[in-house]
Scaffold this motif. Structure first.
Motif, PDB file in Angstrom:
ATOM      1  N   UNK A 116     -41.661  60.557  43.269  1.00 39.38           N
ATOM      2  CA  UNK A 116     -41.867  59.200  43.110  1.00 39.38           C
ATOM      3  C   UNK A 116     -41.195  58.072  43.910  1.00 39.38           C
ATOM      4  N   UNK A 117     -40.238  58.814  44.571  1.00 41.62           N
ATOM      5  CA  UNK A 117     -39.469  58.080  45.382  1.00 41.62           C
ATOM      6  C   UNK A 117     -39.928  58.144  46.953  1.00 41.62           C
ATOM      7  N   UNK A 118     -41.117  58.801  47.140  1.00 41.21           N
ATOM      8  CA  UNK A 118     -41.275  59.100  48.501  1.00 41.21           C
ATOM      9  C   UNK A 118     -42.674  58.528  48.880  1.00 41.21           C
ATOM     10  N   UNK A 119     -42.943  57.960  49.947  1.00 43.99           N
ATOM     11  CA  UNK A 119     -44.200  57.447  50.215  1.00 43.99           C
ATOM     12  C   UNK A 119     -45.210  58.875  50.482  1.00 43.99           C
TER      13      UNK A 119
ATOM     14  N   UNK B 253     -43.607  61.345  56.421  1.00 50.41           N
ATOM     15  CA  UNK B 253     -44.641  60.962  55.852  1.00 50.41           C
ATOM     16  C   UNK B 253     -45.619  61.546  56.678  1.00 50.41           C
ATOM     17  N   UNK B 254     -46.293  62.668  55.752  1.00 47.68           N
ATOM     18  CA  UNK B 254     -46.397  62.867  54.453  1.00 47.68           C
ATOM     19  C   UNK B 254     -45.113  63.719  54.160  1.00 47.68           C
ATOM     20  N   UNK B 255     -44.904  63.603  52.819  1.00 45.48           N
ATOM     21  CA  UNK B 255     -43.340  64.446  52.373  1.00 45.48           C
ATOM     22  C   UNK B 255     -43.647  65.793  52.274  1.00 45.48           C
ATOM     23  N   UNK B 256     -42.581  66.530  52.072  1.00 40.90           N
ATOM     24  CA  UNK B 256     -42.607  67.764  52.218  1.00 40.90           C
ATOM     25  C   UNK B 256     -43.246  68.595  51.026  1.00 40.90           C
ATOM     26  N   UNK B 257     -43.348  67.946  49.946  1.00 37.95           N
ATOM     27  CA  UNK B 257     -43.913  68.460  48.728  1.00 37.95           C
ATOM     28  C   UNK B 257     -45.746  68.583  49.060  1.00 37.95           C
ATOM     29  N   UNK B 258     -46.150  67.999  50.102  1.00 38.41           N
ATOM     30  CA  UNK B 258     -47.465  68.135  50.409  1.00 38.41           C
ATOM     31  C   UNK B 258     -47.824  69.573  51.025  1.00 38.41           C
ATOM     32  N   UNK B 259     -46.491  70.511  51.473  1.00 42.59           N
ATOM     33  CA  UNK B 259     -46.713  71.848  51.638  1.00 42.59           C
ATOM     34  C   UNK B 259     -47.579  72.481  50.452  1.00 42.59           C
TER      35      UNK B 259
END
Length: 396
Positions: A99-102, A268-274
């Motif tokens: 929620x804190x990451x673009x 951006x994109x954040x690491x969770x996009x992995x």
């Protein structure tokens, strides 16, 4: 959904190049140049078709986020080939602070023929391309060819709005927009340039940079540009699996701004996009939503019943543009995978629909969490590869 032929506009190549599509031709193995942007035909949809596809895309996106949460909560990172404890923690912390990451955009590749349910083939939520042609040239093509018609295409407006919505999450200073100089076609360059333009229209300060020109300053312990200015935030068209494993990966993890304010670089994109750009996601989705009409059966340990029923497609977990994908008909022997071979996802074979001898795949775009547009690619074979062509569409 119908395919129609039409005469290309006079001077079409110069037109689309001036609109940012500087790679309108593809060089084939025989050294011939053939159109990548192909306006000798187009696809027409009805409004109810598009509205139904929008609902499917947003449902699939929500399912993918639920699958990402499942992977983190159940510690299923090994399914994605993520075994380095530090890398696992990087992704998990990124997810917890999402929620804190673009987070900007992604592209679903769908099998759809206009009659049955759309089926998910894969999701690229980290470094999707074919954005420029979907957002701009095909819109202007429609205005030239079908004045007063419509198109499933709100990409530009939604991207500008996304930057505005998430501007408060960005640290002070310019947002850097980075591509790799290894891209010889100019596709990555223009994708990043276009996204930079949308950010500037949202009122953000921006800078362009090559990934290879981002340096490490050991005195300050920060990433810097060629002028030694700190790189506080950076949109990179550079896969996380490279960023997290290449020469500077240790510095990336040491200085990662995961939304907690303790790091120095926000990527951006954040690491969770992995979690979403890995083909293992397809098997996780089938595990969580077995029998869902918009999914294809998929497994990580082998083709299972697909070997004797539908046939299967073996997809490397991190493959792009069809690289390494193999197609197997039902009843063919299952190859024995060598221990050192790259891990794959085994997905049910669902041949791409054929229109006038062309195999078509729909690229449906998501910006933030909403369906935002459509790009269509055609290919000669079952696998959509680097020789695919982009065709415009219209809602009639």
């Amino acid at each position: 959904m119908r395919r129609h032929t039409i005469a290309p506009r006079p001077g079409w190549q110069q037109i689309v190049e001036e609109q940012g599509l500087i790679y309108p031709l593809t060089r084939y193995p025989d050294d011939s140049l053939r159109p990548y942007w192909d306006e000798s035909a187009y696809y027409a949809f009805t409004l109810p078709e598009v509205e139904a596809l929008e609902e499917v895309v947003e449902e699939l996106h929500a399912m993918c986020l639920a699958a990402a949460a499942f992977i983190v909560e159940k510690d299923r990172f090994h399914d994605l080939g993520l075994t380095d404890p530090r890398q696992v923690e990087l992704v998990a912390e990124s997810w917890r602070r999402r929620a804190e990451l673009p987070s900007l955009y992604g592209r679903f590749d769908l099998r759809y023929d206009g009659s049955g349910p759309a089926r998910l083939l894969e999701y690229n939520a980290d470094t999707p391309t074919s954005l420029v042609e979907a957002a701009s040239p095909q819109w202007f093509w429609m205005e030239d060819r079908f004045p007063g018609a419509d198109q499933w295409n709100s990409l530009h407006e939604r991207l500008v709005a996304a930057w505005k919505n998430q501007s408060a999450l960005l640290p002070p200073g310019p947002v850097y927009f980075a591509h790799s100089v290894a891209d010889k076609l100019g596709e990555d360059l223009m994708t990043v340039a276009y996204l930079r333009e949308t950010a500037e229209q949202a009122g953000l300060e921006t800078e362009a940079i090559a990934m290879e020109d981002i340096g490490w300053d050991p005195l300050s312990g920060r990433f810097v540009d060629l002028g030694l200015k700190f790189v506080r935030s950076c949109f990179k068209l550079y896969p996380w699996e490279w960023l997290a494993t290449d020469r500077f990966s240790g510095h990336v993890q040491d200085t990662l701004d995961n939304g907690g304010g303790t790091g120095s670089t926000l990527w951006i994109e954040p690491a969770w996009k992995m979690l979403l750009s890995n083909k293992a996601l397809l098997a996780i989705l089938w595990e969580l939503y077995p029998g869902h009409p918009n999914l294809l059966p998929a497994y990580l340990d082998g083709p299972r019943e697909l070997a004797t029923t539908t046939g299967w497609v073996a997809k490397p977990l991190l493959g792009r543009e069809g690289a390494g994908v193999t197609v197997h008909e039902a009843g063919t022997p299952v190859p024995v995978r060598a221990p050192e071979a790259e891990a794959c996802c085994y997905q049910a074979l669902a041949p791409l629909p054929e229109f006038d001898g062309n195999r078509v795949v729909l690229g449906a775009w998501v910006v933030e969490d909403e369906a935002a547009g459509l790009g269509i690619r055609e290919s000669a074979g079952l696998v959509t590869d680097e020789y695919a062509r982009f065709l415009p569409h219209v809602i009639l």
